[in-house]
Design a protein around this motif. Sequence first.
Motif, PDB file in Angstrom:
ATOM      1  N   SER A 604     -78.209  -2.060   8.632  1.00 35.53           N
ATOM      2  CA  SER A 604     -78.547  -3.218   8.372  1.00 35.53           C
ATOM      3  C   SER A 604     -79.716  -3.821   9.502  1.00 35.53           C
ATOM      4  O   SER A 604     -80.174  -5.003   9.399  1.00 35.53           O
ATOM      5  CB  SER A 604     -77.251  -4.256   8.826  1.00 35.53           C
ATOM      6  OG  SER A 604     -76.846  -3.910  10.135  1.00 35.53           O
TER       7      SER A 604
ATOM      8  N   LYS B  45     -61.990   5.780  -1.440  1.00 30.74           N
ATOM      9  CA  LYS B  45     -63.195   5.277  -1.590  1.00 30.74           C
ATOM     10  C   LYS B  45     -63.054   3.741  -1.860  1.00 30.74           C
ATOM     11  O   LYS B  45     -61.749   3.343  -2.100  1.00 30.74           O
ATOM     12  CB  LYS B  45     -63.866   5.893  -2.994  1.00 30.74           C
ATOM     13  CG  LYS B  45     -64.247   7.415  -2.729  1.00 30.74           C
ATOM     14  CD  LYS B  45     -65.043   7.908  -3.653  1.00 30.74           C
ATOM     15  CE  LYS B  45     -64.102   8.467  -5.094  1.00 30.74           C
ATOM     16  NZ  LYS B  45     -65.054   9.022  -6.062  1.00 30.74           N
ATOM     17  N   SER B  70     -67.940  -5.159  -1.889  1.00 33.74           N
ATOM     18  CA  SER B  70     -67.271  -4.171  -0.548  1.00 33.74           C
ATOM     19  C   SER B  70     -66.346  -5.210   0.323  1.00 33.74           C
ATOM     20  O   SER B  70     -67.144  -6.371   0.633  1.00 33.74           O
ATOM     21  CB  SER B  70     -68.153  -3.424   0.013  1.00 33.74           C
ATOM     22  OG  SER B  70     -69.150  -4.323   0.608  1.00 33.74           O
ATOM     23  N   THR B  73     -65.284  -4.228   7.187  1.00 34.91           N
ATOM     24  CA  THR B  73     -65.320  -2.898   7.676  1.00 34.91           C
ATOM     25  C   THR B  73     -64.067  -3.003   8.762  1.00 34.91           C
ATOM     26  O   THR B  73     -63.914  -1.720   9.418  1.00 34.91           O
ATOM     27  CB  THR B  73     -66.354  -2.671   8.277  1.00 34.91           C
ATOM     28  OG1 THR B  73     -66.937  -3.580   9.334  1.00 34.91           O
ATOM     29  CG2 THR B  73     -67.577  -2.223   7.220  1.00 34.91           C
ATOM     30  N   GLU B  97     -69.943   3.847   0.981  1.00 36.07           N
ATOM     31  CA  GLU B  97     -70.877   2.703   0.828  1.00 36.07           C
ATOM     32  C   GLU B  97     -72.227   3.081   0.553  1.00 36.07           C
ATOM     33  O   GLU B  97     -72.962   3.882   1.374  1.00 36.07           O
ATOM     34  CB  GLU B  97     -70.959   1.712   2.067  1.00 36.07           C
ATOM     35  CG  GLU B  97     -71.641   0.602   1.742  1.00 36.07           C
ATOM     36  CD  GLU B  97     -71.442  -0.580   3.086  1.00 36.07           C
ATOM     37  OE1 GLU B  97     -72.473  -1.282   3.213  1.00 36.07           O
ATOM     38  OE2 GLU B  97     -70.304  -0.509   3.553  1.00 36.07           O
ATOM     39  N   TYR B 100     -73.182   7.103   0.323  1.00 38.24           N
ATOM     40  CA  TYR B 100     -72.787   7.806   1.789  1.00 38.24           C
ATOM     41  C   TYR B 100     -71.463   7.338   2.578  1.00 38.24           C
ATOM     42  O   TYR B 100     -71.086   6.225   2.229  1.00 38.24           O
ATOM     43  CB  TYR B 100     -73.861   7.445   2.793  1.00 38.24           C
ATOM     44  CG  TYR B 100     -75.285   7.948   2.393  1.00 38.24           C
ATOM     45  CD1 TYR B 100     -75.582   9.518   2.852  1.00 38.24           C
ATOM     46  CD2 TYR B 100     -76.413   7.280   1.798  1.00 38.24           C
ATOM     47  CE1 TYR B 100     -76.626   9.969   2.361  1.00 38.24           C
ATOM     48  CE2 TYR B 100     -77.648   7.788   1.541  1.00 38.24           C
ATOM     49  CZ  TYR B 100     -77.740   9.113   1.661  1.00 38.24           C
ATOM     50  OH  TYR B 100     -78.835   9.809   1.410  1.00 38.24           O
ATOM     51  N   ASN B 102     -69.607   5.769   4.993  1.00 42.12           N
ATOM     52  CA  ASN B 102     -70.043   4.668   5.968  1.00 42.12           C
ATOM     53  C   ASN B 102     -69.461   5.060   7.181  1.00 42.12           C
ATOM     54  O   ASN B 102     -67.991   5.031   7.731  1.00 42.12           O
ATOM     55  CB  ASN B 102     -69.041   3.601   5.530  1.00 42.12           C
ATOM     56  CG  ASN B 102     -69.443   2.410   6.230  1.00 42.12           C
ATOM     57  OD1 ASN B 102     -69.883   2.122   7.250  1.00 42.12           O
ATOM     58  ND2 ASN B 102     -69.395   1.118   5.543  1.00 42.12           N
ATOM     59  N   ASP B 103     -70.119   5.322   8.049  1.00 43.94           N
ATOM     60  CA  ASP B 103     -69.768   5.703   9.708  1.00 43.94           C
ATOM     61  C   ASP B 103     -69.199   4.781  10.436  1.00 43.94           C
ATOM     62  O   ASP B 103     -68.157   4.796  11.054  1.00 43.94           O
ATOM     63  CB  ASP B 103     -71.227   6.235  10.476  1.00 43.94           C
ATOM     64  CG  ASP B 103     -71.398   7.500  10.050  1.00 43.94           C
ATOM     65  OD1 ASP B 103     -70.622   8.410   9.417  1.00 43.94           O
ATOM     66  OD2 ASP B 103     -72.869   7.823   9.947  1.00 43.94           O
ATOM     67  N   MET B 104     -69.872   3.618   9.961  1.00 47.49           N
ATOM     68  CA  MET B 104     -69.088   2.425  10.876  1.00 47.49           C
ATOM     69  C   MET B 104     -67.526   2.202  10.439  1.00 47.49           C
ATOM     70  O   MET B 104     -66.741   2.126  11.296  1.00 47.49           O
ATOM     71  CB  MET B 104     -70.010   1.359  10.408  1.00 47.49           C
ATOM     72  CG  MET B 104     -69.655   0.143  11.148  1.00 47.49           C
ATOM     73  SD  MET B 104     -70.694   0.006  12.685  1.00 47.49           S
ATOM     74  CE  MET B 104     -70.307  -1.879  12.913  1.00 47.49           C
ATOM     75  N   ALA B 105     -67.302   2.369   9.338  1.00 44.85           N
ATOM     76  CA  ALA B 105     -65.937   1.833   8.682  1.00 44.85           C
ATOM     77  C   ALA B 105     -65.139   3.164   9.386  1.00 44.85           C
ATOM     78  O   ALA B 105     -63.963   2.902   9.952  1.00 44.85           O
ATOM     79  CB  ALA B 105     -65.887   2.062   7.179  1.00 44.85           C
TER      80      ALA B 105
END
Lengths: 815, 312
Positions: A604, B45, B70, B73, B97, B100, B102-105
């Motif tokens: 982002s 997913k 979506s 998170t 996401e 890929y 989603n590392d954050m999630a």
Amino acid sequence: MPVFASAPAHLRTPIRLPSSFTSRPELPNISATSSAPQRSSSRKCQLSYSSSSSAPSQNPEPLKLEALSPILKNLPKVIATSSAIVIVFNLGSHLFSCNGAGGGGGGGGNGFGGGGGGGGGDGGSFWRRFFAPAAMADESQNQEWDSHGLPANIVVQLNKLSGFKKYRVSDIFFLDRRRGVIVGPEDSFFEMVSLRPDGVYTKAQLQKELETLATCGMFEKVDMEGKTNPDGSIGVTISFTESTWQSADKFRCINVGLLPQTKPIEMDPDMTEKEKLEYFKNQEKDYKRRIDRARPCLLPMPVYNEVLQMLRDQGKVSARLLQRIRDRVQKWYHDEGYACAQVVNFGNLNTKEVVCEVVEGDITQLVIQFQDKLGNVVEGNTQIPVVKRELPRQLRPSYVFNIEAGKQALRNINSLALFSNIEVNPRPDEKVDGGIIVEIKLKELEQKTAEVSTEWSIVPGRGGYPTLASLQPGGTVTFEHRNIKGLNRSILGSVTTSNFVNPQDDLAFKLEYVHPYLDGVYNPRNRTLRVSCFNSRKLSPVFTGGPGVDEVPPIWVDRAGAKANITENFTRQSKFTYGLVMEEITTRDESSHICPNGQRVLPSGGVTVDGPPTTLSGTGIDRMAFLQANITRDNTKFVNGTIVGQRNVFQVDQGLGVGSNFPFFNRHQLTLTRFFQLKEVEEGAGKPPPPVLVLHGHYGGCVGDLPSYDAFTLGGPYSVRGYNMGEIGAARNILELAAELRIPVRGTHVYAFAEHGNDLGSSKDVKGNPTEVYRRMGKGSSYGCGVKLGLVRAEYAVDHNSGTGALFFRFGERF
Amino acid sequence: MASQVIREWSGINTFAPATQTKLFELLGKLKIENVNTLTILVMGKGGVGKSSTVNSLIGERAVSISPFQSEGTRPVMVSRSRAGFTLNVIDTPGLIEGGYINDMALNNIKSFLLNKTIDVLLYVDRLDSYRVDNLDREVVKAITDSLGKAIWNRALVVLTHAQLSPPDGLPYDEFFSKRSEALIRALRLGAGLKKHDMQGSAIPVVLVENSGRCNKNENEEKILPTGTPWISHLVQIITEVALNGSKSIVVDKKLIEGPNPNDRGKILIPIFLAFQYFFAIKPIEWAIRGDIAQESRPSWETRDTSMVSRRF
């Protein structure tokens, strides 16, 4: 200007004939004044020669040793030996040129003028002396000369010439009476005459010349006559008969150096026949004893055989042959670097064996002296053993002086970096005949030096205009205390900052103490202790983005600490270093704030600070102590300017469990580099270098605690070319392989290379997996080609991961 | 969210009576086995119907569903208790996401799960997606990397959108078995599971239909095209998995961060050091000595010119 001169003045030495004992002539005196007499350069060994006697059948023949000419005796100063060798090494420039024997006359002389130091002075006089004959002739050319005042084209005997006139000699002819031909200037006898065409000489000078020729022993009979020319000058014809002796089939070379001189017994002219016979017998016996006591020569068998062949081919031993033998023997000595060696006499002529007497130049004494800036001998600060341990054994007394050993000594002493001027200077020993004293003259560098260099950096301010606020005074302060206690110990400190007003921004300092000869200065083991405090700031290649990742916020790694290590030098290049390192590592972000984690850019566009941890402790500051050992084996050498050989380096850092989070680790790396010579080439200056294949492998690994700043990174000019520093990854274990082919082209070389770096799947074993976080591949190859332009490498490298190529300019070598 | 007050599981009353009976029966079974709390982690997913499944299970709109975008998170835990039994359901955001992981999630999930015990993992996917691709494997891998391989012992695969007519007139059973087979294979590959890693039977596959237009049987129970009432079936399988004898997964720091690579082999360091000394440093030293011996010296250095050594 460093000049290395070795010129055998004795090339012009007449061979003393006939055989028998002759006391070795004094080393010739050399004048420091330009008014030196013409013949001063040649050895004066005046043997009265009875030209009236028939062909010499007797052995030994009667002879008389004449005193050195009075002119020479009056010369003010004895300066150098007949074969003056002065090695002057000036630190000003690191050139080392060599003026070979008799090479480049005037140029060499000029070079010496700039040589500086006492040696330069010596050399100057030496050169002047060496070229004295030519110089004399030149001077006399400008002089007025008188016409002979006689009808043209008549032959005049020498004694018929007027003693008051100065004659101009238009040309000189040599007439070999035995062969009945006029010999050209290529004949070996020609060099014996100091007369030069177009020179102006008086009758006395001409007579002296004739006398010299007659007494040198080369000729049975010598005559000189003039022929008048229409223009008032005269042509001189020297007619001679060469001396010959009976043929010999044995050859012997002996070293007569350091032999005590036998005092000649004056032969009373009133001796009876019987007394004379007795006298000759005694002389013969003396000579035999002398030969027996003499030492064998260094002359190797092949040269012996060569000389024997010469004797066999010739049949009768002639003066010319002896001259050739002398030249051959001396050539060998000088080629091998025994610059003080010279053939002084041929003895035992008219027997089956020719004895060649050589003074090889045995060293009797080694003198090390220190000079101040004005060249006065002073007591030096440096301790003598420090210098002595750098000298090759071959410079010690009882060895034969060799110029290569002298050069080696010069290089070794120079590598101490203690002296501004070094001279290695052989001079004749006045006490021991034929002995050489090696003098090493050293000028010490200033012990304490301090240096301040400043620079102002003008940083562009707002709008690109430099403002006053952005003017920053920066610079370096260095101080050095060298050669403490005369044992080459030193303390060196330096502080560098780009802003003295605000030095905390970036203050780089270094303080180092070096203590060589840890095992004692007399111990051949060469270990050096180094203790230093340091700091450094580097951009961490661990926090670098992979291909296609925009700007990763950089992390600076500041290290500050102290280390102590001992280096043992095995050879000039191979060494073993081991020691203790204690350091504090601080990781900072762009704005110099301590950061415990790497940053990353979110899709982002935001930036988070939850990236991989930068330190082991997780606080951004680590302290650790570890042992470090490094062993380097390097047997590379230069073949026509191209490096060939192999280099192996193994390094291990062993954590001690002392520091933040008790770091205990074993971090090791092994580097193997080989330079294969692909073609045998002839070695020598100006010869083309061989093509070389370089194979390189580097393995790095770590067991135990591994903070990110110690992780091995892949990519960069010294890792895998074609990538940025760390662009391939940062891992716990890595393997790099590289091959490079170097082809010489016109004094430089072009090369092609292929390289590969692999993390061996160990990227995930680095905490936080920075390789994956910054989207790096963990492995990558590259290939390319380049050309070496002086110090710069220009290369085009293709990065195999993205398939794109780029042109790079790099300094220095990859391997 | 974790400190959220545990509410009465009232949603259970909305189920058909037959389902309710079945559920109470199962809960009783769990109570007999001394299991008073059940924590169910729902992963998968994005957009496969995780939240809907959670809502169906609880019987109320406990978590918001966001069908066309979506979701956030952040994971959400819903806790309901009934008769001394607590059911925790953790709904997680989609792991994928933009193609890929989603590392954050994933990181959010990890930190959310810290210090919690997971009894059952529901790996949710759709029945009506026909292909199994790399992305599935990536998701499975991400879950395995985060929670360890052992999680799959307590996992069941939930296939949503069960009420469909298979393409090309394939029999429903055959389609289902094919789909689940492919998914299980991808799961095994992604998790790097081998036969012996699995305790007991293979991962069970359960079908779910969250749609309100789901067919019902005569007892008003929601049924699958096969006729099975799926809610009670799901709970039954969950109970089975919960009681299958393997240990619940306690999520701690070690599990999330994986084994600390800094500790691996640490004990062997002295041996490494000794090895390096004898097999790296020493051989190089010998090689250096060899170099010194082999070094070509100039002739003046080798020729011994000393008077001492020469015969007089």
